[in-house]
Design an enzyme around this catalytic site. Sequence first.
Site, mmCIF file in Angstrom:
data_model
loop_
_atom_site.group_PDB
_atom_site.id
_atom_site.type_symbol
_atom_site.label_atom_id
_atom_site.label_comp_id
_atom_site.label_asym_id
_atom_site.label_seq_id
_atom_site.Cartn_x
_atom_site.Cartn_y
_atom_site.Cartn_z
ATOM 1 N N LYS A 25 3.023 -2.595 50.575
ATOM 2 C CA LYS A 25 3.466 -1.497 49.731
ATOM 3 C C LYS A 25 4.124 -2.859 48.642
ATOM 4 O O LYS A 25 4.414 -2.693 47.246
ATOM 5 C CB LYS A 25 5.436 -0.737 50.488
ATOM 6 C CG LYS A 25 5.858 -0.676 48.846
ATOM 7 C CD LYS A 25 6.804 0.311 50.488
ATOM 8 C CE LYS A 25 5.982 1.002 51.325
ATOM 9 N NZ LYS A 25 7.392 1.516 52.144
ATOM 10 N N ARG A 95 13.429 -0.531 51.913
ATOM 11 C CA ARG A 95 11.727 -0.458 52.532
ATOM 12 C C ARG A 95 10.675 -1.012 53.508
ATOM 13 O O ARG A 95 10.620 -2.136 52.760
ATOM 14 C CB ARG A 95 10.862 0.447 51.576
ATOM 15 C CG ARG A 95 11.764 0.914 49.998
ATOM 16 C CD ARG A 95 11.193 0.705 49.017
ATOM 17 N NE ARG A 95 10.323 2.534 48.981
ATOM 18 C CZ ARG A 95 9.795 2.063 47.925
ATOM 19 N NH1 ARG A 95 8.896 1.550 46.951
ATOM 20 N NH2 ARG A 95 7.956 2.973 48.068
ATOM 21 N N GLY A 104 3.733 4.498 61.965
ATOM 22 C CA GLY A 104 4.678 4.693 63.307
ATOM 23 C C GLY A 104 6.393 4.141 62.457
ATOM 24 O O GLY A 104 7.605 3.842 63.630
ATOM 25 N N MET A 106 9.735 2.007 60.219
ATOM 26 C CA MET A 106 10.718 2.764 59.670
ATOM 27 C C MET A 106 10.742 2.939 58.654
ATOM 28 O O MET A 106 10.292 2.975 58.097
ATOM 29 C CB MET A 106 11.726 1.326 59.567
ATOM 30 C CG MET A 106 12.809 1.586 59.213
ATOM 31 S SD MET A 106 13.957 0.935 59.407
ATOM 32 C CE MET A 106 13.792 0.886 57.000
ATOM 33 N N ARG A 339 -0.809 2.826 46.151
ATOM 34 C CA ARG A 339 -2.084 1.773 47.525
ATOM 35 C C ARG A 339 -3.098 2.391 47.023
ATOM 36 O O ARG A 339 -3.707 3.431 47.229
ATOM 37 C CB ARG A 339 -1.358 1.975 48.812
ATOM 38 C CG ARG A 339 -1.206 3.107 49.267
ATOM 39 C CD ARG A 339 -0.512 3.527 50.476
ATOM 40 N NE ARG A 339 0.132 5.203 50.596
ATOM 41 C CZ ARG A 339 0.854 5.575 51.026
ATOM 42 N NH1 ARG A 339 1.179 4.634 51.960
ATOM 43 N NH2 ARG A 339 1.863 6.355 51.790
ATOM 44 N N HIS A 455 -22.514 7.972 82.180
ATOM 45 C CA HIS A 455 -23.835 7.956 82.171
ATOM 46 C C HIS A 455 -24.069 8.732 81.310
ATOM 47 O O HIS A 455 -24.489 9.361 80.514
ATOM 48 C CB HIS A 455 -24.653 8.786 83.291
ATOM 49 C CG HIS A 455 -26.086 8.615 83.959
ATOM 50 N ND1 HIS A 455 -25.919 9.922 83.418
ATOM 51 C CD2 HIS A 455 -27.067 8.349 83.499
ATOM 52 C CE1 HIS A 455 -27.804 10.169 83.537
ATOM 53 N NE2 HIS A 455 -28.601 8.682 83.548
ATOM 54 N N SER A 753 -37.335 -8.073 72.950
ATOM 55 C CA SER A 753 -36.275 -6.526 72.722
ATOM 56 C C SER A 753 -35.079 -6.744 73.269
ATOM 57 O O SER A 753 -35.482 -7.046 74.666
ATOM 58 C CB SER A 753 -37.306 -5.395 72.393
ATOM 59 O OG SER A 753 -35.872 -4.798 72.348
ATOM 60 N N CYS A 820 -32.026 -3.620 71.316
ATOM 61 C CA CYS A 820 -31.920 -1.741 71.304
ATOM 62 C C CYS A 820 -31.378 -1.175 72.522
ATOM 63 O O CYS A 820 -30.846 -0.147 73.279
ATOM 64 C CB CYS A 820 -33.740 -1.545 72.041
ATOM 65 S SG CYS A 820 -34.098 -2.489 73.608
ATOM 66 N N TYR A 840 -34.402 -6.495 63.644
ATOM 67 C CA TYR A 840 -34.248 -5.008 63.566
ATOM 68 C C TYR A 840 -33.240 -4.852 64.535
ATOM 69 O O TYR A 840 -32.879 -5.754 65.433
ATOM 70 C CB TYR A 840 -35.733 -4.011 63.757
ATOM 71 C CG TYR A 840 -36.400 -3.820 65.064
ATOM 72 C CD1 TYR A 840 -35.956 -3.321 66.292
ATOM 73 C CD2 TYR A 840 -37.643 -5.158 65.173
ATOM 74 C CE1 TYR A 840 -36.397 -3.659 67.142
ATOM 75 C CE2 TYR A 840 -37.916 -4.704 66.129
ATOM 76 C CZ TYR A 840 -37.305 -4.599 67.737
ATOM 77 O OH TYR A 840 -37.220 -4.179 68.817
#
Length: 865
Positions: A25, A95, A104, A106, A339, A455, A753, A820, A840
């Site tokens: 701010k 502020r 959360g 003030m 903002r 799982h 891999s 992978c 990759y």
Amino acid sequence: MKLVFFFGGGLADGNASMKSELGGKGANLAEMTLLKLPVPAGFTISTKVCLDYLHDNASFSPELKEQVLEALKKTEKIMEAKFADIENPLLVSVRSGARVSMPGMMDTVLNLGLNTVTVEALAKKTQNPKFAYDSYRRFIQMYSNVVKELETHHMEDALENYKNQRGLNEDTELSAEDLIEICNIFRQIYVKHFHEPFPEDPSEQLWSSIAAVFKSWNCARAKKYREIHSIPNDWGTAVNICSMVYGNMGDQSGTGVCFTRDPSTGENIFYGEYLLNAQGEDVVAGIRTPKNLNLLEKEMPHVYEQLLEVRDKLENHYRDVQDIEFTIQQGKLYLLQTRNAKRTTQAALKIAIDLANEGKISRQEALLKVNPQDLDKLLHPTLDPRAHKQVIAKGLPASPGAVSGRAVFSAVEAESWAARGEQVILVRDETSPEDIGGMYASQGFLTARGGMTSHAAVVARQMGKCCVAGCSSLSISQIHKSVRVAGIEIMEGDWMTLDGSTGEVMLGKVETKNAELSSDFVTFMAWAKEYRTMRVRANADTPRDAAFARNFGAEGIGLCRTEHMFFDENRLPFVRQMILAKNIQERKEALEKLRPFQRDDFVAILSAMENLPVTIRLLDPPLHEFLPHTDKDMMTLSNQLGLSADDIKQRVKSLHEANPMLGHRGCRLGISHPEIYEMQVKAIVEAVEICKNQGKKVLPEIMIPLVGIQQELEWLRNRLQKIAPHFPFGTMIEVPRAALIADKIAIQADFFSFGTNDLTQTTYGFSRDDSAPFLRVYKQEGILVEDPFASLDQEGVGRLVELACELGRKQKPEIKLGICGEHGGEPSSVKFCHKIGLNYVSCSPFRIPIAMLAAAQASISQNFG
Ligand code: ADP
Ligand code: MG
Ligand code: MG
């Protein structure tokens, strides 16, 4: 040392780049001032002061007091009023403002500086006692609540009573006399609660407000917010002291918020709301219904025009959509905040694309504007927001999507209901590998135990199914085929609905809507593909998943598991026959029966990925996973195979392992039973031949799992290469030893891999399926910041990956390297993979767009940085 940063009259000590010191701010108030926009003068106390204050037993240094007084003087000069003056008082707002906006923290105190004397001066000066006393009553309310933590209802109820007694509806109907009376009532309430008079001294008001902002950094709400959003505790908050401008001076005044584009659709329209004769949060507080910004064009055309200019100026300057707060004081416009606007994912895509097409930003910048993880929300079906829903429980949102189905309580039931064309939801305490078939047949899974990496959760993400896991309020009875929760009993066949994005479990069927791939999505992904250098493949075991992945932009398959193919109900008897065979001859016969199935699987999956590489992993899991475990199942099998039930029991027992994860599986199985891998490789060779005859170019790569010893790979490759001489062979690197001797392994491997799921398990010595309870404690205690199964542990597991890459490339510069594990679809892990130069990443089909965007961002940031 500079602790206080002034802004006003076109000059400012700070600017937009100083968010860590001034908060978002404060930094933007300074920046807007420098842009010569109408911002009321004021100053920002830096976050450093907050940290000192919280550290050094809550005191203010003389240095700070001096700098505040100096900044206040400058502010007074510009505003032509004096703080605490009894004729011409300056009022301010106090502020809070951290580096990122934190709901959360003030709330703001407005109209600070008013007392029984200055309120009279304000009334006289403005010739508007009603306004003066409205400001004063607001100040008493806010100060009592925000600084002294008095619950708001005490004063709100008093105000409501007062209005009721006089038959008034709206606050704006209160006369000056009414407001004077209300201020008295409020001050009495204050005295009653705090046993002292409401502070008259503006200076005292100011410093206790500043202290309250600092302390609010450590309030429970703020702490919780930081925990959820991984915001460090050592940032602190800044305090902004800002001269008041008044939207409550009458019908030529007002306050509002506006967005330079629509934050919910992204459309390029000026969007906003305002209220006349109102102050501060009135617009969002819902006290009166705000008006659409369009109306302002008629009510105050001059102000509206100015606001249009501001819209262009700020959006062009910040190169992003802005969320702006403004106040109109007697026809004059003031800006109080700007903002980057929070937006929906759909809007984020549209805005990024439009800004690039308008030439305001480059395509690279556009790609950086969307959080990869958010794309997930666009791909799965969602609940129809208009539908009625009855939530009966809440678990972990383990895999997104929203589905309805009939409850079933075993994998076998799932399959048989599904075979009758029913949609089912599999409800279990937890799932295990033998449930795979039933899981595949279900719409979604609901489990009572297990975490985000259980799982059920992993399989769900892999299969693109919806999953709510760890829903501990469920009490499931396997025997009665029912689940009790919240006093309700759901029986087999009852309809229920899961929302895998929120973790909600609902009774009955709730309407869902299908995700559509918007043209913005398609465009955005095409841009991502253009800028990424690392490729993105899919983990897919079926032609359906392969086609799906390709549609999302997959550039091959990085992991095609063959074990799922063995669980199919037509094949399982042969698989079991193979395992239970008494001699090699019998085993080979069983394998011969499986080969045509495998061949057809490969024809289908290779065709679905025509022209793209497909890494096929030979059988990996321990054999006992394929065997029956209940007496009933063993009886069935004994009838099928003509073996005695005792024989089967005996064999199942002998295959039981104390620690299957580290047991007889992977290449170990391939070496002790080479005929299994030989059958699989033969099936691959035949499949390629068939595809070739159909005129398709297919590119399989054969992958041997769980190698940790150079000779394991050598032994298998020698043998299998005889069947498939010209095929690329490679291995998964998933135990630490393999990474440490990767140069030796590379002699035999055309590709590596990285199986980072198992590599994480074996590096930490954590079993993924058993780690949820202690990982939760570890996170709470700050021992681990992230779950290493969700986000790659870069310093440990990642170090092994990096080392294996170096060693592998040293031995064989052209070696192909990929990953992978589940991590292949997690943005920070993807960025790491880019950094260490992998060719990759491979991830579940639904995560392909996420991985693609993360890969593009990694490459763009590298080039910019
Ligand atoms: P938040 O962080 O919740 O946005 P703000 O500090 O921006 O809180 O302020 C809350 C409300 O008060 C906003 O509507 C803001 O525009 C208004 N406001 C803050 N300071 C002033 C001021 N000096 N003059 C007029 N209105 C103000
Ligand atoms: Mg604000
Ligand atoms: Mg593995």
